[in-house]
Design a protein around this motif. Structure first.
Motif, short mmCIF file in Angstrom:
data_model
loop_
_atom_site.label_atom_id
_atom_site.label_comp_id
_atom_site.label_asym_id
_atom_site.label_seq_id
_atom_site.Cartn_x
_atom_site.Cartn_y
_atom_site.Cartn_z
N UNK A 82 0.81 -1.12 0.13
CA UNK A 82 0.06 -0.22 0.05
C UNK A 82 0.81 1.22 0.00
N UNK A 83 0.58 2.37 -0.84
CA UNK A 83 1.34 3.38 -0.55
C UNK A 83 1.15 4.13 0.52
N UNK A 84 2.50 4.40 1.34
CA UNK A 84 2.81 4.55 2.71
C UNK A 84 3.27 6.09 2.91
N UNK A 85 3.10 6.78 3.84
CA UNK A 85 3.94 7.81 4.36
C UNK A 85 4.29 7.60 5.73
N UNK A 86 5.40 7.53 6.07
CA UNK A 86 5.82 7.36 7.44
C UNK A 86 5.87 8.76 7.90
N UNK A 87 5.36 8.94 9.26
CA UNK A 87 5.37 10.36 9.82
C UNK A 87 5.86 10.16 11.42
N UNK A 88 6.60 10.95 11.65
CA UNK A 88 7.03 11.02 13.24
C UNK A 88 5.76 11.55 13.98
N UNK A 89 5.01 12.43 13.24
CA UNK A 89 4.00 13.10 13.92
C UNK A 89 3.05 12.15 14.28
N UNK A 90 2.92 11.08 13.70
CA UNK A 90 1.76 10.13 14.32
C UNK A 90 2.11 9.30 15.69
N UNK A 91 3.67 9.28 15.95
CA UNK A 91 3.99 8.69 17.11
C UNK A 91 3.62 9.18 18.35
N UNK A 92 2.85 8.70 19.11
CA UNK A 92 2.06 9.09 20.28
C UNK A 92 1.52 10.64 20.18
N UNK A 93 0.80 10.66 19.00
CA UNK A 93 0.27 11.93 18.40
C UNK A 93 -0.97 12.21 19.47
N UNK A 94 -1.26 13.51 19.51
CA UNK A 94 -2.43 13.92 20.32
C UNK A 94 -3.59 13.81 19.23
N UNK A 95 -4.92 13.64 19.48
CA UNK A 95 -5.92 13.80 18.57
C UNK A 95 -5.91 15.04 17.88
N UNK A 96 -5.73 16.25 18.29
CA UNK A 96 -5.51 17.29 17.48
C UNK A 96 -4.36 17.24 16.29
N UNK A 97 -3.42 16.63 16.71
CA UNK A 97 -2.40 16.43 15.55
C UNK A 97 -2.71 15.28 14.73
#
Length: 158
Positions: A56-71
């Protein structure tokens, strides 16, 4: 911070790998296919994606690691409108909170209580939005069409 690095590098357990493969099989039976995966950079989320057994086309994002709901909501709202279906591979408590924030109604009324009670590891929710642009997604605007919670019964032997 040492503990945060340790958590980020933590891999899936044997049960986690089996749960991820089962989740991938479940996803494969759905009528829609993710056009893009937004995946946390944590080792276990990347291993989960690999265990799905589909490319599947994927974007790895540091922003998703333990991200808040807002993030998380900001990432979804910022997605390219060319993408029809997003899959977020992320972490709690943010994932569970995002689910509660976005879902306004449930296709299956039984899912309302299930969704609020728990959203553990390897759980998956499919939320449908009647919007033309990802940026239009608002709290309570989604319809929960599918909910999968692994081991949501007593058949799993510990």
């Amino acid at each position: 911070e040492e503990s945060a690095q340790g958590d980020h590098a933590r891999g899936l357990t044997e049960r986690g790998t089996a749960d991820a493969a089962a989740l991938g099989a479940w996803l494969g039976k759905l009528p829609m296919r993710p056009s893009l995966v937004l995946c946390s950079t944590a080792v276990r989320t990347r291993q989960t994606l690999a265990a799905f057994g589909m490319r599947l086309p994927t974007i790895l994002s540091d922003k998703l690691y333990l991200a808040s709901t807002t993030d998380m909501l900001a990432l979804v709202r910022g997605a390219d409108d060319a993408e029809s279906t997003l899959l977020l591979l992320c972490h709690n408590p943010g994932a569970h909170a995002l689910l509660g924030l976005l879902v306004g109604t449930c296709a299956d009324p039984k899912d309302e209580a299930r969704m609020l009670l728990k959203f553990p590891t390897a759980a998956c929710a499919v939320i449908d939005f009647s919007v033309s642009h990802w940026s239009e997604i608002a709290p309570g605007s989604g319809v929960l069409t599918h909910l999968r919670i692994a081991h949501d019964d007593t058949s799993y032997a510990h």
